[in-house]
Motif scaffolding. Structure first.
Motif, PDB file in Angstrom:
ATOM      1  N   UNK A 184       0.921  -1.168  -0.098  1.00 47.33           N
ATOM      2  CA  UNK A 184      -0.058  -0.073   0.172  1.00 47.33           C
ATOM      3  C   UNK A 184       0.906   1.281  -0.069  1.00 47.33           C
ATOM      4  N   UNK A 185       2.142   1.128   0.707  1.00 45.07           N
ATOM      5  CA  UNK A 185       2.904   2.319   0.992  1.00 45.07           C
ATOM      6  C   UNK A 185       3.494   2.681  -0.568  1.00 45.07           C
ATOM      7  N   UNK A 186       3.709   1.512  -1.228  1.00 45.09           N
ATOM      8  CA  UNK A 186       4.337   1.495  -2.549  1.00 45.09           C
ATOM      9  C   UNK A 186       3.339   2.236  -3.537  1.00 45.09           C
ATOM     10  N   UNK A 187       2.116   1.688  -3.440  1.00 41.32           N
ATOM     11  CA  UNK A 187       1.222   2.087  -4.699  1.00 41.32           C
ATOM     12  C   UNK A 187       0.687   3.351  -4.237  1.00 41.32           C
ATOM     13  N   UNK A 188       0.239   3.777  -3.072  1.00 39.44           N
ATOM     14  CA  UNK A 188      -0.709   4.936  -2.906  1.00 39.44           C
ATOM     15  C   UNK A 188       0.197   6.234  -3.318  1.00 39.44           C
ATOM     16  N   UNK A 189      -0.582   7.381  -3.671  1.00 39.24           N
ATOM     17  CA  UNK A 189      -0.058   8.454  -3.947  1.00 39.24           C
ATOM     18  C   UNK A 189      -1.115   9.736  -3.468  1.00 39.24           C
ATOM     19  N   UNK A 190      -0.457  10.896  -3.655  1.00 40.96           N
ATOM     20  CA  UNK A 190      -1.589  12.045  -3.480  1.00 40.96           C
ATOM     21  C   UNK A 190      -1.941  11.880  -2.037  1.00 40.96           C
ATOM     22  N   UNK A 191      -3.258  12.339  -1.889  1.00 36.50           N
ATOM     23  CA  UNK A 191      -4.024  12.462  -0.582  1.00 36.50           C
ATOM     24  C   UNK A 191      -4.243  10.945   0.022  1.00 36.50           C
ATOM     25  N   UNK A 192      -4.289  10.211  -0.838  1.00 33.97           N
ATOM     26  CA  UNK A 192      -4.489   8.655  -0.041  1.00 33.97           C
ATOM     27  C   UNK A 192      -3.227   8.274   0.597  1.00 33.97           C
TER      28      UNK A 192
END
Lengths: 323, 323
Positions: A240-248
């Motif tokens: 999730x830390x690798x995939x998430x971007x921006x406000x997420x």
């Protein structure tokens, strides 16, 4: 012959095994942790692998127990390092006694694992010991990596897989390899058994990570979301830390750095982020991939199909388990 | 051929030995504790015992190191349990790193000891491993007894001797036995070597207890009286508690229960009580007795007199040491 035959042989030997008497503070904790149960996954793998190649698989029961005693030694020492209060729903050894007793009792457990392994056939002993020794060092390496990861936020997926390979999977690999070796299999076959165990072990640990978030609370046995509450660096969180971007990404790191929070709310919120990122599907695909590699390794092994079926069925249960 | 030949062979192998690389937190403490030095007593005994029976004693260097690595593993874990800040004048591993690293690094050291022992000749491997395993468990038993004694005031002399036999002496016995075994000695001879090592080990530890009180401060290297200040249950204290009566007993127990005291004054006062009770002479007689038994064991061993002289001279140095 049924799977219960293996379990019964193991339980029988577990009851016969004497660890030692005096001082009682040294040996009571061994009897205690060994009595807490567990799936006895590793020694069962050894017995089933031996049974692929010999009718005399019972001669491998004590070496199989060596693997189980070693595994429980790692639990006893890991629980001190993790300050874990409970193990299989019961007080950990360092809680029930104290840290010093858990250290020393664990030390003697490691010695007792070697003692049990000395029961291996003389012509296989050096190989069994050398591979066990290598595996034991790797398990310690995995545990140290796991501790190092606690204070890092940049752990990559590759590093995580390597850590669980060492901490968990190589011992499953060794359990299968040992059974093959003592059963009389050749080098190519014991290599395949080891590879199968490592792949299954990684799948098994990823399944553990998955169930902690997506398990059925009625079946899981532990608190669902425990890893999320504790910020545990699981495959799901790293992904999730690798995939998430921006406000997420901000929302996720917000939850990770929050020191005061409602537990249920955090579990709900982080799970929602996982859902949005498709982490469940990514993880399930990886689990299937690793179990699939394990089955492919088994496919290449030449052995009686009925006997192989025991191993395949057992492995399928691990892949499909819900607790 | 001189005693230095054995020491050089050992130092050479110590420098060559690779314990492992990654994670560095796991392996740096091993290199650190092994670099702190020490007398290398145990592996030297192994080499000298092997040399009694074979010119090819160099093949025993790695198994000899197994004993030294095991010994240093016990120091690393004992120092955690004893909360010791210093080892050989340097910070202990749990002080320099932390408890978790000292636990796990110690665990992997025990594994590495077995790895080194795997270098024993194949036809002797099982015996070497079985006796090592038995000895390792006994050393843990001795350490647990030592910890149990801390909270007891009724430890008898016999219990104390049994504790130091397990905690210290059986490993010296094993070191000699291993050398004999790998050198090609028969069972009767390896039994004699073991017995010699155990007797010398008890004498060695009693000498340690004696030097802590009666050592020459200029030569001893540690603070004379350290055991008295810490109320450590040494042979001298146990003997004094057994011998003292009336007001002298009250005075001794008074110093033991005092929580606030002048250190030098306590050392002087307790030493005076020891003097009055003749504890020094009793202890010296016991030391001579155990070393004498060890020499008697050596006497019964059939081997080249010149080669035996190495061992006898080394043992005499241990008996006569002042630090």
């Amino acid at each position: 012959m049924s799977p219960a035959t293996f379990i019964d042989a193991l339980q029988h030997e577990l009851q016969l095994t004497q660890y030692g008497q005096y001082p009682t503070e040294l040996y009571d904790p061994i009897r205690y942790i060994m009595s807490l149960g567990g799936k006895r996954l590793r020694p069962l793998l050894t017995l089933m692998a031996a049974h692929l190649f010999t009718d005399d698989w019972k001669k491998t029961v004590r070496p199989a127990l060596a693997v189980e005693v070693f595994h429980n030694f790692t639990l006893m020492h890991d629980d001190i390092m993790d300050r874990a209060p409970l193990r299989r729903g019961q007080p950990t050894v360092h809680e029930k006694w104290n840290d010093n007793i858990a250290i020393l009792s664990g030390d003697v457990m490691l010695v007792k694992a070697y003692e049990l392994l000395l029961d291996a056939d003389a012509d296989k002993l050096k190989q069994a010991m050398a591979r066990f020794t290598r595996t034991a060092a790797e398990v310690c390496e995995g545990q140290q990596m796991d501790m190092n990861f606690e204070t890092r936020w940049d752990v990559t997926e590759a590093e995580y897989i390597d850590m669980i390979r060492l901490k968990t999977s190589v011992l499953l690999g060794y359990a299968l390899e040992l059974g093959g070796l003592l059963g009389g299999a050749d080098k190519e076959t014991t290599d395949l058994l080891y590879a199968a165990g490592v792949n299954i072990g990684i799948g098994f640990q990823l399944k553990d990570d998955l169930l902690d978030v997506y398990g059925d609370p009625a079946k899981f046995g532990k608190q669902v979301g425990g890893d999320i509450i504790a910020n545990k660096k699981t495959f799901l969180l790293i992904e999730a830390l690798e995939q998430a971007t921006g406000s997420r990404k901000d929302e996720l790191t917000g939850w990770l750095t929050q020191t005061s929070f409602d537990k249920a709310e955090k579990v709900r919120a982080v799970t929602t982020i996982y859902d949005q990122l498709g982490i469940r599907q990514i993880t399930e695909a990886r689990i299937n991939d690793y179990f699939g590699r394990g089955f492919a390794n088994f496919d290449q092994i030449q052995a009686d199909p009925d006997r192989k079926e025991f191993l395949l069925q057992f492995t399928r249960q691990l892949a499909e388990r819900e607790s």
